[in-house]
Design a protein around this motif. Structure first.
Motif, short mmCIF file in Angstrom:
data_model
loop_
_atom_site.label_atom_id
_atom_site.label_comp_id
_atom_site.label_asym_id
_atom_site.label_seq_id
_atom_site.Cartn_x
_atom_site.Cartn_y
_atom_site.Cartn_z
N PRO A 217 8.38 -3.73 10.79
CA PRO A 217 8.17 -2.57 9.90
C PRO A 217 9.28 -2.49 8.85
O PRO A 217 10.43 -2.78 9.13
CB PRO A 217 8.25 -1.37 10.85
N ARG A 218 8.88 -2.08 7.64
CA ARG A 218 9.84 -1.96 6.55
C ARG A 218 10.55 -0.62 6.64
O ARG A 218 9.99 0.34 7.16
CB ARG A 218 9.11 -1.99 5.20
N ARG A 219 11.72 -0.56 6.03
CA ARG A 219 12.43 0.72 5.99
C ARG A 219 11.68 1.73 5.14
O ARG A 219 11.55 2.88 5.50
CB ARG A 219 13.82 0.50 5.39
N SER A 220 11.17 1.28 3.99
CA SER A 220 10.65 2.23 3.00
C SER A 220 9.44 3.01 3.49
O SER A 220 9.42 4.23 3.47
CB SER A 220 10.31 1.51 1.71
N ASP A 221 8.42 2.30 3.93
CA ASP A 221 7.19 3.00 4.31
C ASP A 221 6.81 2.79 5.77
O ASP A 221 5.74 3.23 6.20
CB ASP A 221 6.04 2.62 3.38
N GLY A 222 7.66 2.12 6.51
CA GLY A 222 7.40 1.95 7.94
C GLY A 222 6.29 0.97 8.27
O GLY A 222 5.95 0.78 9.43
N LYS A 223 5.72 0.35 7.20
CA LYS A 223 4.64 -0.59 7.45
C LYS A 223 5.19 -2.02 7.45
O LYS A 223 6.11 -2.32 6.70
CB LYS A 223 3.58 -0.49 6.35
N ILE B 65 3.04 -5.59 -0.19
CA ILE B 65 4.42 -5.67 -0.65
C ILE B 65 5.02 -4.28 -0.55
O ILE B 65 4.34 -3.28 -0.81
CB ILE B 65 4.45 -6.17 -2.11
N ASP B 66 6.26 -4.22 -0.17
CA ASP B 66 6.99 -2.94 -0.14
C ASP B 66 6.80 -2.23 -1.49
O ASP B 66 7.19 -2.77 -2.54
CB ASP B 66 8.47 -3.24 0.10
N PRO B 67 6.18 -1.05 -1.47
CA PRO B 67 5.89 -0.39 -2.76
C PRO B 67 7.14 -0.08 -3.58
O PRO B 67 7.04 0.14 -4.79
CB PRO B 67 5.17 0.90 -2.35
N ASN B 68 8.30 -0.09 -2.94
CA ASN B 68 9.54 0.15 -3.67
C ASN B 68 10.19 -1.13 -4.19
O ASN B 68 11.22 -1.09 -4.85
CB ASN B 68 10.56 0.88 -2.79
N HIS B 69 9.61 -2.27 -3.84
CA HIS B 69 10.21 -3.54 -4.25
C HIS B 69 10.14 -3.68 -5.77
O HIS B 69 9.16 -3.24 -6.40
CB HIS B 69 9.47 -4.71 -3.58
#
Lengths: 159, 409, 615
Positions: free
Chosen positions: C279-285, C307-311
């Protein structure tokens, strides 16, 4: 126990083995265009949703048929189209609010899921357990049934 | 309880069967006026093409069906309804008493007020008898004029073309199936039938039909005369309500019924093409289509049997196969500003969706047979489309995905 | 049966579409897809033709099992003379397009000539028509596929198309179908673009029948059970995808890193299957949304990822904030290890762009790796790159160049030359990690010896999918051989090459062979097709196809001298890991290979061999 096709989108990989099996069984050819079950691919969400007739109690298709060509199978409760009686008028295809009765131009008749006389080919072919033929009370079916009730023009009447 | 149903079409038969299910102890009399077992008009074109025999049109196929359901099927023409006496009078003097009455007499085809409509060789295509008469005249190579390119005209067109006649269609409106298709769709259908060898004259009125020898001459306001062996008239229908004159049953276009399918007289109900009933989304309309007839019949019967069954209103919808080109229409597709349209004229593909805010309220489709029922589902469920509205605006053909997404959402 | 027995011949110069019967005498010898289409190409195209001239042909081919109930029976191929290599090319793809073509009643489409202006081919069952593609030229694959479905009001339509890269002559452009499945290698999309052919849109409703439905149901069901029970096809691939290999191959010391300077990548675990599940930090997905299958595939190795939407790559770019085709092992390696980039989101983004603009992530990543080496050496400078700092591991350089290459702009146009022409241009041809102009995939042949011979002899240039000896040398399938030893590898490579030739000609996916032997495959083909299809006959088809392709390449001007590897692999020993100190021992394996193949010492099939194979 009433048996039903239970469709679990979470397990579906979109391989279409169900569509192949359905069309092999009913059309004698691998031909997803004529499958009674359909996989919807929601690409942008990464989601595959298997979808077919719920054999709903309201049976809009059956009631709308002007020539008595759709009947309830005593064994399975499936609403079954008689190829002999169907004239291809397509009224059932607009009456069914699920869109699960389709006209087949090459036969001039309509086609829909008949639960393969109680041994659905799609469920047997599904490699991931996304399609099972099991107790009708299971979750997915109940949800679709609830939806069915919501769609009924005369829902309150059918109780 | 004595239930009487006038009219043995889909509404009448559905009502009779529902009454039996709801109240098996009572007497149910179903009156049909055509000297045939209850049958489906919708199936008549398929008799003409030879796809089925006459018995293929029968609404119920098994022997003894009506007896088993406790339904007495009576042949006769109703001449009068007397609500005061609770009696229905038949031509020939017979009278039938009722406690509750359902009028499901359907519609009658219209004839335009022009000369020659009573000539030999001029027929409606409405009853099985009409079909037999048409079949005997519509032979390979014979010249046929079809008056009216509405819904019924289009259905008949296929059977006439399949019989190999030279067909000319004369339509007063500026396009085909004007009530179920807009100008874009109408133009598409026109080109389609013309490519199949049909001569189509729109915005043209037949001014009269005259006999000339064993042929007919059809004159039009376009100035040309057309020689014909057969003229088929399909210029519209009207609710079959003549026998109600003086009965006190309120009639507007059809019999005005409330959301229980009850007429202005409490123990008289109406269903099907004769009824002007609640429309989905509000208002009252005659919706002369099969699914509405069956819904009407079922709901009226439940109320007659003492249940309180509210009718949610009928959605106008039609599906039509015009020489192999399938078109469908649902709900309020005209007069809406917020629409999504995709036209592929070469391929005869057309889809138009009409929205009201976040909801789909109407749709037209040509050249599509898969999953068209979802249009009914999307409209009648009043589902909120959310982000799918924008997707549909870009590609209105993705209706099935939209429906399934909202369903599983 | 199972073959539609019809070919659609499309003359783009004349604008004509004509139907002809499939040559069933040839089908008997070449089965279908790769084999049969190669036969057509060899018969119809001068081997010396310029790949981008109108005289080259482009064949879209299915196999007899394409569209059937056989697991993975959705494969199709593009056969042509490759733009990247000048060798015979066969690029294989999955998805749903191939089956749809079969459902429309066509085994193959042969495109010849060149359209005067951009066109696409529209097929609805028997009806085939060339349509004006003015509205689609200059658009991406994603836009084209969406647009065609909308225009034809058919969400079920299947589309194979090229992106801007194929229009602009990027040498390693591919043909992408179903948004993210690709006939990826050798520049088949470049050939398609050179013909002004933007897309093929198909809808089929006729279906595919098989010869003996009962026997076929039994054979395919048995074979599906074998896939389900196998650890690789039943568990590893569905859960982890081909990316399951990233850490395994790194530990084997065979993960080519920074243009093959190293054989192990310190960032391997950051870009592995395991990382895709975190899981990613930003959205937990996690990066991985789920696995997805191609038509009829009961394995389901496909990765669907976000892709991490904050990337930085997708911030404020909603069109990329979707789930789509995620990293497979080869792509993750090429975009990552080969360039030293360990940013999983950057790799996923570059992979999205490869799909969207239809170019091969292997050749692209490997070419970036070569360019980075030249930049680090000071041969390529910021003046050349338009200001891009092409340093090892620079994720932004990678993703920027992915977009530029897709559009054929700036330094992206040079990357689009491929590593061979690029390194030649800058005077260092030895730094192209390629064979016959095609870049290596993700296995360093110093650590997996058999792969060196695989690459050197591959008829389409360096490729893992012609004989995947990794199965034996690393995974122990069908039996374990020592990856560091070259002994016996000539025979192993030949066995894999011939079996793969048969699988690629059938309409099946080569990944099935992790679980299936030819004993599982032959009964499926035998039940589906007319005639008797034994294991022996299928292997003979494989061998025949191999020799046919070889002959085409020899006639095109290739010689035994081209069956080689870059100096780096033959001279510079691996620096770390189990293979430390090893080079590839091609010189030992190649003569044995030629001999076992029945070829001369120069690598030319002898007359006896050609006669034996009826060539």
């Amino acid at each position: 126990m009433e048996m039903a096709l239970v469709l679990d989108a979470g397990k579906c990989t979109g391989c279409e083995q169900c569509e192949i099996a359905c069309s092999m069984t009913h059309e004698g050819a691998s031909n997803p265009a004529k499958s009674r079950i359909k996989i919807f691919n929601f690409h942008d969400e990464g989601r595959f949703v298997p979808y077919t007739c719920t054999q709903c109690d309201e049976a809009w298709c059956m009631h709308a048929c002007p020539v008595d060509a759709i009947s309830v199978s005593g064994d399975t409760g499936a609403k079954v189209v008689s190829d002999t009686l169907c004239v291809g008028c397509k009224v059932c295809t607009i009456a069914c609010p699920f869109g699960t009765v389709n006209y087949n131009p090459s036969s001039g008749k309509v086609i829909k899921c008949d639960l393969c006389d109680g041994d659905p080919a799609c469920a047997k072919a599904c490699p991931t357990g996304a399609i099972t033929y099991t107790d009708a009370a299971a979750t997915g079916y109940a949800k679709m049934e609830a939806w069915a009730a919501k769609t009924d023009a005369g829902a309150q009447a059918s109780a | 309880m004595n239930y009487v149903i006038i009219g043995a079409g889909p509404a009448g038969v559905a009502a009779a069967e529902t009454l039996h299910k709801a109240d098996a102890e009572s007497s149910i009399i179903l009156i049909g006026g055509e000297g045939k077992p209850p049958y489906s008009r919708m199936a008549i074109p398929y008799v003409l093409t030879g796809k089925i025999e006459e018995d293929g049109t029968y609404l119920r196929k098994s022997d003894g069906h009506y007896d088993r359901k406790g339904i007495t099927f009576l042949q006769g023409q109703v001449s009068k309804v007397d609500p005061g006496a609770g009696m229905v009078a038949l031509e020939g003097g017979q009278a039938v008493a009722y406690d509750k009455l359902l009028i499901a007499t359907g519609a009658t085809p219209l004839s335009p007020p022009i000369p020659g409509m009573d000539l030999d060789g001029v027929h409606h295509c409405w009853t099985l008898d009409d079909a037999a008469a048409i079949a005997s005249r519509a032979q390979k190579g014979s010249n046929v004029v079809l008056m009216g390119a509405g819904f019924i005209g289009c259905i008949i067109m296929e059977s006439l073309v399949e019989r190999g006649v030279n067909l000319t269609v004369v339509e007063a409106e500026n396009r085909m199936i004007a009530r179920m298709m807009d100008a874009t769709g109408g133009a598409m259908l026109k080109r389609w039938v013309e490519e199949k060898g049909v001569t189509l004259m729109t915005s043209t009125k037949v001014t009269g039909v005259a006999a000339s020898g064993d042929k007919l001459t059809v004159s039009t306001d376009a100035g040309n005369d057309i020689s014909a062996d057969l003229v088929v008239v399909s210029v519209g229908v009207k609710p079959n309500i003549g026998f109600l004159e003086g009965s006190g049953v309120e009639v507007v276009t059809g019999i005005k019924v409330d959301d229980r399918l009850r007429s202005s007289i409490p123990n008289i109900y109406a269903a099907g093409d004769v009824a002007e009933g609640p429309e989905f989304g509000g208002g009252f309309q005659v919706h002369a289509v099969q699914p509405t007839a069956v819904d009407h019949g079922r709901i009226a019967a439940l109320n007659m049997a003492g249940r309180d069954a509210k009718y949610g209103g009928s959605l106008i919808m039609n599906v039509l196969d015009t020489l192999g080109l399938v078109s469908a229409s649902f709900g309020h597709w005209m007069g809406e500003d917020d629409v999504a349209v995709m036209v592929n004229a070469n391929a005869c593909n057309y889809v138009k969706l009409a929205f009201n805010g976040d909801h789909l309220v109407g749709a037209l489709s040509i050249g599509r047979t898969d999953q068209i029922g979802v249009l009914r589902g999307l409209i009648q469920s009043r589902v909120k489309l959310g982000a799918w509205k924008n997707t549909l605006k870009q590609d209105p053909s993705r209706i099935a995905e939209a429906y399934v997404a909202c369903l599983h959402g | 049966m199972s073959w539609a027995k019809r070919i659609l011949r499309v003359n783009l110069s004349e604008g004509s579409c004509t139907e002809e019967p499939l040559n069933m005498d040839w089908a008997e010898k070449y089965l279908g897809q790769r084999g049969l289409a190669s036969k057509y190409l060899v018969e119809e195209v001068d081997p010396k033709v310029d790949p981008l001239s109108p005289d080259n042909k482009l064949i879209i081919a299915t196999g007899p099992l394409t569209g059937t109930a056989a697991s993975t029976g959705g494969r199709w191929s593009v056969i042509t003379k490759g733009a990247l290599t000048g060798a015979i090319a066969c690029s294989n793809s999955g998805g749903f397009f191939g089956a749809e073509l079969k459902f429309a009643g066509w085994d193959m489409i042969i495109f010849e000539g060149k359209a005067a202006k951009p066109v696409y081919l529209l097929i609805k069952d028997d009806a085939a028509e060339l349509m004006d593609a003015a509205d689609y030229w200059g658009r991406t694959v994603w836009e084209t596929e969406k647009g065609l479905k909308a225009e034809h009001q058919d969400p079920q339509m299947r589309v194979a198309s090229i992106g801007q890269s194929g229009e602009n002559g990027v040498k390693f452009a591919c043909v992408v179908n179903d948004l993210h499945r690709a006939a990826g290698r050798s520049g088949v999309g470049t050939v398609m673009g050179s013909k002004n052919l933007k897309a093929i849109a198909v809808r089929g409703t006729k279906g595919v029948k098989v010869q003996d439905p009962d026997a076929f149901l039994k054979a395919t069901s048995d074979a599906k059970a074998v896939l389900a029970e196998n650890a690789v096809t039943g568990e590893g691939l569905p859960a982890m995808g081909t990316q399951v290999l990233m850490n395994v191959i790194n530990e084997t010391g065979a993960l080519p890193t920074r243009n093959h300077k190293d054989v192990q990548f310190e960032g391997a675990s950051d870009i592995s299957a395991e990382a895709m599940h975190e899981p990613r930090r930003s959205d937990g997905k996690p990066n991985l949304t789920r696995n997805g299958a191609c038509f009829g595939c009961t394995i389901g190795c496909g990765r669907i990822a976000t892709i991490d939407p904050n990337h930085y790559t997708v911030k404020n770019r909603e069109q990329y904030q979707i789930a789509s085709g995620g990293l497979e092992y080869e792509a993750a390696w090429a975009l990552g290890a080969a360039t030293g980039v360990n940013d999983l989101d950057a790799l996923t983004f570059a992979n999205f762009i490869c799909n969207e603009q239809a170019f091969d992530p292997i050749s692209f990543g490997a070419t970036i790796g070569a360019a980075m080496e030249l930049y680090e050496m000071g041969v390529i400078t910021k003046d050349d790159t338009g200001g891009i700092e092409l340093t090892w591991g620079n994720a932004e350089a990678l993703t920027t160049l992915a977009e530029l290459t897709g559009r054929g702009e700036g330094f992206g146009a040079e990357i689009g030359l491929g590593s061979k022409l690029l390194t030649e241009k800058y005077g260092h041809p030895d730094l192209s990690m390629s064979v016959k102009g095609q870049e290596f995939p993700a296995y360093d042949s110093r650590g997996i010896q058999g792969m060196g011979l695989t690459y050197a002899t591959s008829n389409r240039g360096a490729c893992h999918l012609r004989s995947y000896t990794v199965a034996s040398e690393v995974l122990g399938i069908p039996e374990k051989t020592d990856p560091l030893s070259s002994d016996g590898k000539a025979g192993l490579v030949i066995a894999f090459q011939d079996a793969t030739g048969a699988v690629d000609s059938a309409g099946l996916c080569v990944f099935t062979t992790f679980a299936w032997s030819m004993d599982n495959i032959a009964p499926q083909i035998d039940a589906a097709c007319e005639g008797d299809w034994s294991v022996e006959k299928l292997l003979e088809v494989g061998e025949r196809v191999w020799n046919l392709e070889r002959k085409f390449n020899l006639d095109a001007g290739f010689t035994g001298k081209d069956d080689t590897l870059p100096k780096r692999l033959l001279k510079d020993a691996a620096k770390t890991g189990p293979a430390e100190g090893k080079v590839n021992e091609l010189g030992k394996m190649l003569p044995e290979y030629y001999s076992l193949r029945g070829w001369t010492d120069d690598g030319v099939p002898t007359n006896e061999t050609l006669d034996r194979l009826a060539l």
